[in-house]
Motif scaffolding. Sequence first.
Motif, PDB file in Angstrom:
ATOM      1  N   ALA A  22       0.852  -1.182   0.000  1.00 20.89           N
ATOM      2  CA  ALA A  22       0.000   0.000   0.000  1.00 20.89           C
ATOM      3  C   ALA A  22       0.891   1.236   0.000  1.00 20.89           C
ATOM      4  O   ALA A  22       1.919   1.260   0.655  1.00 20.89           O
ATOM      5  N   PHE A  23       0.492   2.271  -0.715  1.00 25.20           N
ATOM      6  CA  PHE A  23       1.340   3.425  -0.915  1.00 25.20           C
ATOM      7  C   PHE A  23       0.749   4.657  -0.257  1.00 25.20           C
ATOM      8  O   PHE A  23      -0.424   4.962  -0.398  1.00 25.20           O
ATOM      9  N   ALA A  24       1.617   5.383   0.457  1.00 26.11           N
ATOM     10  CA  ALA A  24       1.177   6.595   1.131  1.00 26.11           C
ATOM     11  C   ALA A  24       1.233   7.792   0.192  1.00 26.11           C
ATOM     12  O   ALA A  24       0.448   8.708   0.304  1.00 26.11           O
ATOM     13  N   ASN A  25       2.193   7.812  -0.705  1.00 29.61           N
ATOM     14  CA  ASN A  25       2.368   8.917  -1.621  1.00 29.61           C
ATOM     15  C   ASN A  25       2.629   8.381  -3.017  1.00 29.61           C
ATOM     16  O   ASN A  25       2.706   7.182  -3.217  1.00 29.61           O
ATOM     17  N   ASN A  26       2.791   9.302  -3.963  1.00 29.86           N
ATOM     18  CA  ASN A  26       2.896   8.911  -5.360  1.00 29.86           C
ATOM     19  C   ASN A  26       4.079   9.632  -5.980  1.00 29.86           C
ATOM     20  O   ASN A  26       4.190  10.854  -5.878  1.00 29.86           O
ATOM     21  N   PHE A  27       4.978   8.886  -6.629  1.00 29.00           N
ATOM     22  CA  PHE A  27       6.184   9.493  -7.184  1.00 29.00           C
ATOM     23  C   PHE A  27       5.867  10.491  -8.288  1.00 29.00           C
ATOM     24  O   PHE A  27       6.560  11.493  -8.446  1.00 29.00           O
ATOM     25  N   GLN A  28       4.830  10.234  -9.076  1.00 24.52           N
ATOM     26  CA  GLN A  28       4.467  11.174 -10.125  1.00 24.52           C
ATOM     27  C   GLN A  28       4.015  12.503  -9.546  1.00 24.52           C
ATOM     28  O   GLN A  28       4.295  13.571 -10.099  1.00 24.52           O
ATOM     29  N   GLN A  29       3.310  12.457  -8.437  1.00 22.39           N
ATOM     30  CA  GLN A  29       2.793  13.674  -7.825  1.00 22.39           C
ATOM     31  C   GLN A  29       3.842  14.415  -7.005  1.00 22.39           C
ATOM     32  O   GLN A  29       3.821  15.644  -6.908  1.00 22.39           O
ATOM     33  N   ASP A  30       4.761  13.682  -6.399  1.00 20.01           N
ATOM     34  CA  ASP A  30       5.644  14.272  -5.389  1.00 20.01           C
ATOM     35  C   ASP A  30       7.063  14.550  -5.861  1.00 20.01           C
ATOM     36  O   ASP A  30       7.793  15.282  -5.180  1.00 20.01           O
ATOM     37  N   PHE A  31       7.493  13.970  -7.006  1.00 24.32           N
ATOM     38  CA  PHE A  31       8.888  14.085  -7.412  1.00 24.32           C
ATOM     39  C   PHE A  31       9.024  14.442  -8.889  1.00 24.32           C
ATOM     40  O   PHE A  31       8.136  14.159  -9.697  1.00 24.32           O
ATOM     41  N   ASP A  32      10.163  15.052  -9.213  1.00 20.93           N
ATOM     42  CA  ASP A  32      10.575  15.291 -10.591  1.00 20.93           C
ATOM     43  C   ASP A  32      11.878  14.542 -10.844  1.00 20.93           C
ATOM     44  O   ASP A  32      12.799  14.595 -10.012  1.00 20.93           O
ATOM     45  N   ILE A  33      11.954  13.855 -11.973  1.00 16.86           N
ATOM     46  CA  ILE A  33      13.233  13.293 -12.404  1.00 16.86           C
ATOM     47  C   ILE A  33      14.076  14.449 -12.934  1.00 16.86           C
ATOM     48  O   ILE A  33      13.635  15.213 -13.795  1.00 16.86           O
ATOM     49  N   THR A  34      15.270  14.606 -12.414  1.00 17.79           N
ATOM     50  CA  THR A  34      16.063  15.798 -12.695  1.00 17.79           C
ATOM     51  C   THR A  34      17.240  15.556 -13.631  1.00 17.79           C
ATOM     52  O   THR A  34      17.737  16.489 -14.247  1.00 17.79           O
ATOM     53  N   TRP A  35      17.724  14.319 -13.719  1.00 19.51           N
ATOM     54  CA  TRP A  35      18.827  14.056 -14.633  1.00 19.51           C
ATOM     55  C   TRP A  35      18.926  12.560 -14.903  1.00 19.51           C
ATOM     56  O   TRP A  35      18.299  11.764 -14.223  1.00 19.51           O
ATOM     57  N   GLY A  36      19.689  12.234 -15.947  1.00 21.82           N
ATOM     58  CA  GLY A  36      19.893  10.826 -16.290  1.00 21.82           C
ATOM     59  C   GLY A  36      19.501  10.454 -17.692  1.00 21.82           C
ATOM     60  O   GLY A  36      19.718   9.318 -18.112  1.00 21.82           O
ATOM     61  N   ASP A  37      18.883  11.374 -18.435  1.00 28.37           N
ATOM     62  CA  ASP A  37      18.572  11.114 -19.851  1.00 28.37           C
ATOM     63  C   ASP A  37      17.833   9.792 -20.045  1.00 28.37           C
ATOM     64  O   ASP A  37      18.226   8.939 -20.833  1.00 28.37           O
ATOM     65  N   GLY A  38      16.743   9.624 -19.285  1.00 31.25           N
ATOM     66  CA  GLY A  38      15.903   8.435 -19.424  1.00 31.25           C
ATOM     67  C   GLY A  38      16.289   7.272 -18.543  1.00 31.25           C
ATOM     68  O   GLY A  38      15.607   6.238 -18.545  1.00 31.25           O
ATOM     69  N   ARG A  39      17.350   7.408 -17.751  1.00 35.15           N
ATOM     70  CA  ARG A  39      17.789   6.295 -16.904  1.00 35.15           C
ATOM     71  C   ARG A  39      16.971   6.178 -15.624  1.00 35.15           C
ATOM     72  O   ARG A  39      17.016   5.152 -14.959  1.00 35.15           O
ATOM     73  N   ALA A  40      16.258   7.229 -15.267  1.00 34.15           N
ATOM     74  CA  ALA A  40      15.319   7.174 -14.144  1.00 34.15           C
ATOM     75  C   ALA A  40      13.923   6.996 -14.698  1.00 34.15           C
ATOM     76  O   ALA A  40      13.546   7.656 -15.671  1.00 34.15           O
ATOM     77  N   LYS A  41      13.149   6.110 -14.071  1.00 33.42           N
ATOM     78  CA  LYS A  41      11.808   5.822 -14.581  1.00 33.42           C
ATOM     79  C   LYS A  41      10.824   5.709 -13.421  1.00 33.42           C
ATOM     80  O   LYS A  41      11.124   5.064 -12.403  1.00 33.42           O
ATOM     81  N   ILE A  42       9.661   6.333 -13.577  1.00 28.72           N
ATOM     82  CA  ILE A  42       8.551   6.179 -12.643  1.00 28.72           C
ATOM     83  C   ILE A  42       7.610   5.130 -13.219  1.00 28.72           C
ATOM     84  O   ILE A  42       7.202   5.217 -14.376  1.00 28.72           O
TER      85      ILE A  42
END
Length: 291
Positions: A22-42
């Motif tokens: 069960a999830f308390a928060n959501n990565f799409q809502q709470d975070f921005d991918i800032t670098w990595g040219d596609g190497r970070a994925k939600i």
Amino acid sequence: MVKSKIVIMLVMLVLSTSSMAAFANNFQQDFDITWGDGRAKILDNGNCLILSLDKTSGSGFQSKHSYLFGEITMQLKLVPGNSAGTVTAFYLSSSGATWDEIDFEFLGNLSGDPYTVHTNVFTQGKGNREEQFHLWFDPTKAFHTYSILWNPRQIVFSVDGIPIRVFQNAESIGVPFPNKQPMKIYSSLWNADDWATRGGLVKTDWTKSPFIASYMNFNAQACVCSSDGTSSCASNSPTSLSGDWLKQELDSNKKQKLIWVRQNYMIYDYCTDSKRFVQGFPPECKYAPLV
């Protein structure tokens, strides 16, 4: 082609694991991918996030919000196998030349050796407060919970609810404490083989890349700061003092667990490094916890 298949398999493994929680928060809502040219994925509709590192680049993300005090919790599954030279960082930081920062850094290892958990606290741009630990489990086999409790009295680093480090507010003896600058949450996976594993003696084996770290179950019980500098904890709103974390201290059970970790798994404490501090230990060391 082989590496892309490996990434796909790892992503599927993360998704199959994360879907059971069960999830308390959501990565799409709470975070921005800032670098990595596609190497970070939600992934999984925001329930899971992965960072990847290869010879070209690592990757990272940061929170959309800034916080001034809070209990910040994240579940991580660290890079498995031969992760020597890699660092997975999970930390809070403000900006500017006199920034504050509260660090978890996980230093990679040769396969079969224990991970080193490196912690540090920066105040007004000054750090040099390192403490390091080994873990009592393999942090690459499953997700484990890493948390930072940051309130006006102290900072507590915990692993699976067990405190491993306490940094007390020692402003009464002239030691700056991070209590004025809002901080964002950051995480990154990057190459640091000049120092990360055995002081840089063991280099990153790029034939093992891509290296993958996985994240889920982020939660922040915290004072959110808006762009005009106001805090959600400055009012009597239901979110301002909704938990005990703002005044929380360690109870007797937590103190015993802290002692257990520090006696059995601590491998470096700047407050005992007499070779480094020939002229005397920093003043906050008189607040060294319990052991």
